[in-house]
Scaffold this active site. Structure first.
Site, short mmCIF file in Angstrom:
data_model
loop_
_atom_site.label_atom_id
_atom_site.label_comp_id
_atom_site.label_asym_id
_atom_site.label_seq_id
_atom_site.Cartn_x
_atom_site.Cartn_y
_atom_site.Cartn_z
N LYS A 161 0.85 -1.19 0.00
CA LYS A 161 0.00 0.00 0.00
C LYS A 161 0.88 1.23 0.00
O LYS A 161 1.82 1.32 0.79
CB LYS A 161 -0.89 0.01 1.26
CG LYS A 161 -1.84 1.19 1.33
CD LYS A 161 -3.11 0.92 0.57
CE LYS A 161 -3.90 2.19 0.28
NZ LYS A 161 -3.45 2.90 -0.95
N GLN A 182 7.20 3.95 3.85
CA GLN A 182 5.80 3.54 3.88
C GLN A 182 5.58 2.26 4.70
O GLN A 182 4.55 2.10 5.35
CB GLN A 182 5.32 3.32 2.43
CG GLN A 182 3.81 3.38 2.26
CD GLN A 182 3.30 4.81 2.10
OE1 GLN A 182 3.85 5.60 1.37
NE2 GLN A 182 2.22 5.13 2.81
N LYS A 213 5.46 3.44 8.34
CA LYS A 213 4.32 4.32 8.51
C LYS A 213 3.02 3.50 8.56
O LYS A 213 2.19 3.66 9.45
CB LYS A 213 4.26 5.29 7.32
CG LYS A 213 3.13 6.30 7.39
CD LYS A 213 2.86 6.97 6.04
CE LYS A 213 4.08 7.61 5.44
NZ LYS A 213 3.74 8.56 4.34
N LYS A 244 5.37 1.74 -3.11
CA LYS A 244 5.29 3.09 -3.66
C LYS A 244 5.56 3.00 -5.15
O LYS A 244 6.22 2.07 -5.61
CB LYS A 244 6.36 3.98 -3.02
CG LYS A 244 6.06 5.45 -3.14
CD LYS A 244 5.18 5.91 -1.99
CE LYS A 244 4.76 7.35 -2.10
NZ LYS A 244 4.15 7.82 -0.85
N GLY A 259 -2.74 8.25 -4.31
CA GLY A 259 -2.07 9.45 -4.79
C GLY A 259 -0.84 9.81 -3.98
O GLY A 259 -0.56 9.23 -2.93
N ASP A 260 -0.08 10.76 -4.49
CA ASP A 260 1.04 11.39 -3.80
C ASP A 260 1.26 12.69 -4.59
O ASP A 260 0.33 13.15 -5.27
CB ASP A 260 2.28 10.47 -3.81
CG ASP A 260 3.35 10.90 -2.81
OD1 ASP A 260 3.25 10.51 -1.63
OD2 ASP A 260 4.28 11.64 -3.20
N THR A 295 -4.37 13.61 5.27
CA THR A 295 -2.96 13.76 5.62
C THR A 295 -2.73 15.05 6.40
O THR A 295 -2.06 15.06 7.44
CB THR A 295 -2.07 13.70 4.36
OG1 THR A 295 -2.48 12.60 3.56
CG2 THR A 295 -0.61 13.55 4.72
N ASN A 346 -2.19 19.33 -1.38
CA ASN A 346 -3.25 18.70 -0.58
C ASN A 346 -2.92 18.67 0.92
O ASN A 346 -3.78 18.97 1.75
CB ASN A 346 -3.47 17.28 -1.12
CG ASN A 346 -4.58 16.59 -0.40
OD1 ASN A 346 -5.66 17.15 -0.23
ND2 ASN A 346 -4.33 15.36 0.03
N1 GLU Z 1 1.08 9.08 -0.56
C1 GLU Z 1 0.55 9.02 0.77
C2 GLU Z 1 1.67 8.72 1.75
O1 GLU Z 1 2.79 9.14 1.55
C3 GLU Z 1 -0.67 8.14 0.89
C4 GLU Z 1 -0.54 6.73 0.41
C5 GLU Z 1 -1.85 5.93 0.39
O2 GLU Z 1 -2.89 6.46 0.74
O3 GLU Z 1 -1.76 4.75 0.03
O4 GLU Z 1 1.49 8.09 2.76
#
Ligand code: GLU
Length: 438
Positions: free
Chosen positions: A83, A104, A107, A119, A158-159, A203, A234
């Protein structure tokens, strides 16, 4: 271990930086868990499970053929399907995607939700491109990516450079190729077609909730504080919104061209109109708001504040900027972006007694709410804004408490970097260990 990571991944500076920071925290863990040393658990976590690199050809509006490079790094699936977001930005390369994927993993573990780490992205630059060009690019990107993802396999979102518009085009192409309305394959979807309330805000809101928890632990609150938030995407927009709701005043924000200062507090209506509707520049904000001034270039960290929330991109706040923040009386730094503070900046915060929250803890609200979107998709349910926001707030407070307590338990009270790294690692390592040598 670090020397081996350097040898195996030459030239990937940001990836080295992210790994180094985590390894520095883990010595205390190996003392208590010899099984992780024996089974090379850390070494295995540093090596992505799978790395996919592909060509993305497309045609621009003038008919010229363009070629970009696409990436998806499926880093760790011990806790759930991979994810993590997709980033479309000219700076994207394998090292950047690996640094983001590595962050990630921890996190996502900290959120307590069943999601692994991954990612992806492309060096495609959406800036100045028409909707039709963005659509054609997204369709070409998904024409390769679709075979690697799925509700139970890998769930992108997204990112930077990937928002609701891009997720829409990506989802459309996935549905068309697979002939499946598989809502759970992507998160950050539009509200009318499987998206979840609060995902857009999550976020930024989450980072503000995290900051509030940090302050509460020290008997303080946002009330009357001056806040500087870099970026105007965002994360920054919704960070500003929540800071205002919690009683602080966000007085500055930025984009790559410079920053604006508005002593009255950033007017969100104008900011959203400029950045989200018109996709314009931050200078346009100052043109419209009398109390605001625009500084071209320069460092937003020169603006005095109590709380700094770097929410633009990696390594945007260096050691020098950190010294300036400290001299101006800043007391809290909360990372809204991924790794915006350089290692020198983090050292300077420590030396100055500034309380610092790393992104893998403070910005986890986005991906946590993605996991809530997956839950709603799986049960074909839809939650209210209030319910979803309450869940997000609870998750962020929970992450803060875990980082805080873990730091204490491992002999570094107040060190949220160590707390986040150790708590995230323990969660992942236990699952990796249980699954055997794979
Ligand atoms: N891009 C966001 C992050 O850095 C969200 C990733 C997601 O929702 O999968 O955590």
């Amino acid at each position: 271990m670090y020397a081996e990571v350097l040898r195996r991944n030459p030239g990937e500076r940001e990836f080295h930086q992210a790994v180094h920071e985590v390894l520095e925290s883990l010595a205390v863990v190996l003392g208590r868990h010899s099984e992780y040393a024996e089974m090379k658990t850390i070494e295995r976590i540093c090596e992505p499970e799978r790395q996919i690199i592909f060509r993305v050809p497309w045609q621009d509006d003038s008919g010229e053929v363009q070629i970009n490079r696409g990436f998806r790094v499926e880093f760790n699936s011990a806790l759930g399907p991979y994810k993590g977001g997709l980033r479309f930005h000219p700076s994207v390369n394998l090292g950047i995607v690996k640094f983001l994927g590595f962050e990630q993993i921890f996190k996502n573990a900290l959120t307590g939700m069943p999601i692994g780490g991954g990612k992806g992205g492309s060096d495609f630059d959406p800036k100045g491109r028409s909707d039709a060009e963005v659509m054609r690019f997204c369709q070409s990107f998904m024409t390769e990516l679709y075979r690697h993802i799925g509700e139970y396999t890998d769930v992108p979102a997204g990112d930077i450079g990937v928002g609701a518009r891009e997720i829409g085009y990506l989802f459309g192409q996935y549905k068309r190729i697979t002939n499946r309305y598989e809502s759970g394959v992507l998160t950050g979807k539009g509200l009318g077609w499987g998206g979840a309330l609060v995902r857009t805000e999550a976020t930024g809101y989450g980072a503000a909730f995290f900051a509030e928890a940090m302050m509460e632990a020290r008997g303080e609150s946002f009330d009357g504080t001056r806040v500087v938030i870099s970026g105007s995407g965002n994360v920054a927009v919704h960070g500003i919104e929540k800071v205002h709701q919690l009683g602080g005043t966000a007085v500055a924000c930025s984009d790559s061209s410079g920053y604006v200062v508005d002593e009255k507090g950033i007017d969100l209506e104008v900011l959203k109109q400029v950045k989200e509707v018109e996709r314009g520049r931050i200078a346009d904000y100052a043109d419209r708001v009398g109390s605001a001034s625009f500084v071209a270039g320069g460092s937003i960290w020169d603006v005095p504040c109590d709380v700094a929330m770097p929410s633009a991109t990696q390594n945007e706040l260096d050691g020098e900027a950190a010294q300036v923040l400290a001299r101006n009386g800043c007391r809290y730094v909360v990372e809204g972006a991924n790794m915006p503070a350089t290692p020198e900046a983090v050292d300077a915060f420590r030396a100055a007694g500034i309380v610092f929250a790393p992104g893998k803890a403070a910005n986890a609200g986005g991906v946590a709410t993605s996991a809530l979107e997956m839950q709603q998709n799986a049960s074909r349910d839809r939650w209210t804004f209030e319910h979803s926001e309450a869940k997000l707030a609870e998750i962020m407070r929970g992450i803060h408490a875990r980082c805080h307590e873990t730091a204490e338990e491992y002999g570094s009270p107040g060190d949220l970097v160590l707390g986040a790294n150790v708590a995230g690692f323990l969660e992942v390592a236990e699952a990796v260990h249980a699954h055997g040598l794979i």
